[in-house]
Write a protein that holds these residues in place. Structure first.
Motif, PDB file in Angstrom:
ATOM      1  N   ALA A  85       0.854  -1.189   0.000  1.00  0.00           N
ATOM      2  CA  ALA A  85       0.000   0.000   0.000  1.00  0.00           C
ATOM      3  C   ALA A  85       0.886   1.233   0.000  1.00  0.00           C
ATOM      4  N   GLY A  86       0.434   2.256  -0.644  1.00  0.00           N
ATOM      5  CA  GLY A  86       1.151   3.518  -0.756  1.00  0.00           C
ATOM      6  C   GLY A  86       0.443   4.352  -1.795  1.00  0.00           C
ATOM      7  N   LYS A  87       1.187   5.027  -2.660  1.00  0.00           N
ATOM      8  CA  LYS A  87       0.565   5.771  -3.748  1.00  0.00           C
ATOM      9  C   LYS A  87      -0.239   4.813  -4.619  1.00  0.00           C
ATOM     10  N   VAL A  88       0.285   3.598  -4.784  1.00  0.00           N
ATOM     11  CA  VAL A  88      -0.407   2.529  -5.494  1.00  0.00           C
ATOM     12  C   VAL A  88      -0.622   1.404  -4.494  1.00  0.00           C
ATOM     13  N   CYS A  89      -1.802   0.825  -4.452  1.00  0.00           N
ATOM     14  CA  CYS A  89      -2.110  -0.303  -3.573  1.00  0.00           C
ATOM     15  C   CYS A  89      -2.504  -1.494  -4.436  1.00  0.00           C
ATOM     16  N   MET A  90      -1.888  -2.649  -4.152  1.00  0.00           N
ATOM     17  CA  MET A  90      -2.219  -3.864  -4.902  1.00  0.00           C
ATOM     18  C   MET A  90      -2.137  -5.066  -3.967  1.00  0.00           C
ATOM     19  N   ALA A  91      -2.874  -6.107  -4.314  1.00  0.00           N
ATOM     20  CA  ALA A  91      -2.829  -7.379  -3.589  1.00  0.00           C
ATOM     21  C   ALA A  91      -2.004  -8.364  -4.405  1.00  0.00           C
ATOM     22  N   VAL A  92      -1.557  -9.429  -3.764  1.00  0.00           N
ATOM     23  CA  VAL A  92      -0.766 -10.448  -4.445  1.00  0.00           C
ATOM     24  C   VAL A  92      -1.505 -10.945  -5.687  1.00  0.00           C
ATOM     25  N   ASN A  93      -0.805 -11.069  -6.799  1.00  0.00           N
ATOM     26  CA  ASN A  93      -1.316 -11.553  -8.082  1.00  0.00           C
ATOM     27  C   ASN A  93      -2.300 -10.610  -8.771  1.00  0.00           C
ATOM     28  N   GLU A  94      -2.557  -9.437  -8.217  1.00  0.00           N
ATOM     29  CA  GLU A  94      -3.441  -8.466  -8.873  1.00  0.00           C
ATOM     30  C   GLU A  94      -2.727  -7.878 -10.082  1.00  0.00           C
ATOM     31  N   GLU A  95      -3.440  -7.692 -11.165  1.00  0.00           N
ATOM     32  CA  GLU A  95      -2.882  -7.088 -12.366  1.00  0.00           C
ATOM     33  C   GLU A  95      -3.521  -5.725 -12.570  1.00  0.00           C
ATOM     34  N   ARG A  96      -2.671  -4.751 -12.920  1.00  0.00           N
ATOM     35  CA  ARG A  96      -3.163  -3.383 -13.082  1.00  0.00           C
ATOM     36  C   ARG A  96      -2.249  -2.630 -14.039  1.00  0.00           C
ATOM     37  N   ARG A  97      -2.837  -1.689 -14.766  1.00  0.00           N
ATOM     38  CA  ARG A  97      -2.058  -0.824 -15.643  1.00  0.00           C
ATOM     39  C   ARG A  97      -1.527   0.341 -14.807  1.00  0.00           C
ATOM     40  N   LEU A  98      -0.232   0.597 -14.949  1.00  0.00           N
ATOM     41  CA  LEU A  98       0.405   1.673 -14.203  1.00  0.00           C
ATOM     42  C   LEU A  98       1.224   2.542 -15.141  1.00  0.00           C
ATOM     43  N   ALA A  99       1.295   3.807 -14.810  1.00  0.00           N
ATOM     44  CA  ALA A  99       2.164   4.728 -15.533  1.00  0.00           C
ATOM     45  C   ALA A  99       3.611   4.390 -15.180  1.00  0.00           C
ATOM     46  N   ASN A 100       4.520   4.671 -16.094  1.00  0.00           N
ATOM     47  CA  ASN A 100       5.930   4.370 -15.870  1.00  0.00           C
ATOM     48  C   ASN A 100       6.461   5.006 -14.591  1.00  0.00           C
TER      49      ASN A 100
END
Length: 102
Positions: free
Chosen positions: A11-26
């Motif tokens: 968790a932080g500026k971007v938060c994700m869970a294990v194995n989650e897929e998401r598009r992110l800016a470079n």
């Protein structure tokens, strides 16, 4: 924007869970890539069909359940049976408890 997969939960500026897929800016992915929290995912190339037309009648739609989603057959009414009904608000209940202790 590129597709990435989380190797751990964070968790932080971007938060994700294990194995989650998401598009992110470079700019958002750079630090997470560096510390190994995410890995790039190769996106499958779009499939070309022989009859590439605007007809939607013959188009077949396939939906898959993501890996991190758990399917359940429990209905809302079955879940509602486990809900306990209470009277009054939380603050009213607290006042009632204070009055009973005295």
């Amino acid at each position: 924007m590129k597709l990435y997969k989380a190797t751990t939960s964070f968790a932080g500026k971007v938060c994700m869970a294990v194995n989650e897929e998401r598009r992110l800016a470079n700019k958002d992915a750079a630090g997470l890539l560096e510390c190994g929290y995410i890995i790039p995912v190769e996106e499958p190339a779009p499939q070309q069909t022989e009859n590439s037309s605007d007809e939607t009648d013959s188009a077949e739609t396939v939906t898959e359940t993501p890996e991190n989603v758990t399917e359940t057959e429990e209905t809302v009414s079955e879940t509602a049976e486990n809900v306990v009904e209470t009277e009054g608000t939380v603050s009213e209940q607290a006042e009632d408890k204070k009055g009973k202790k005295k």
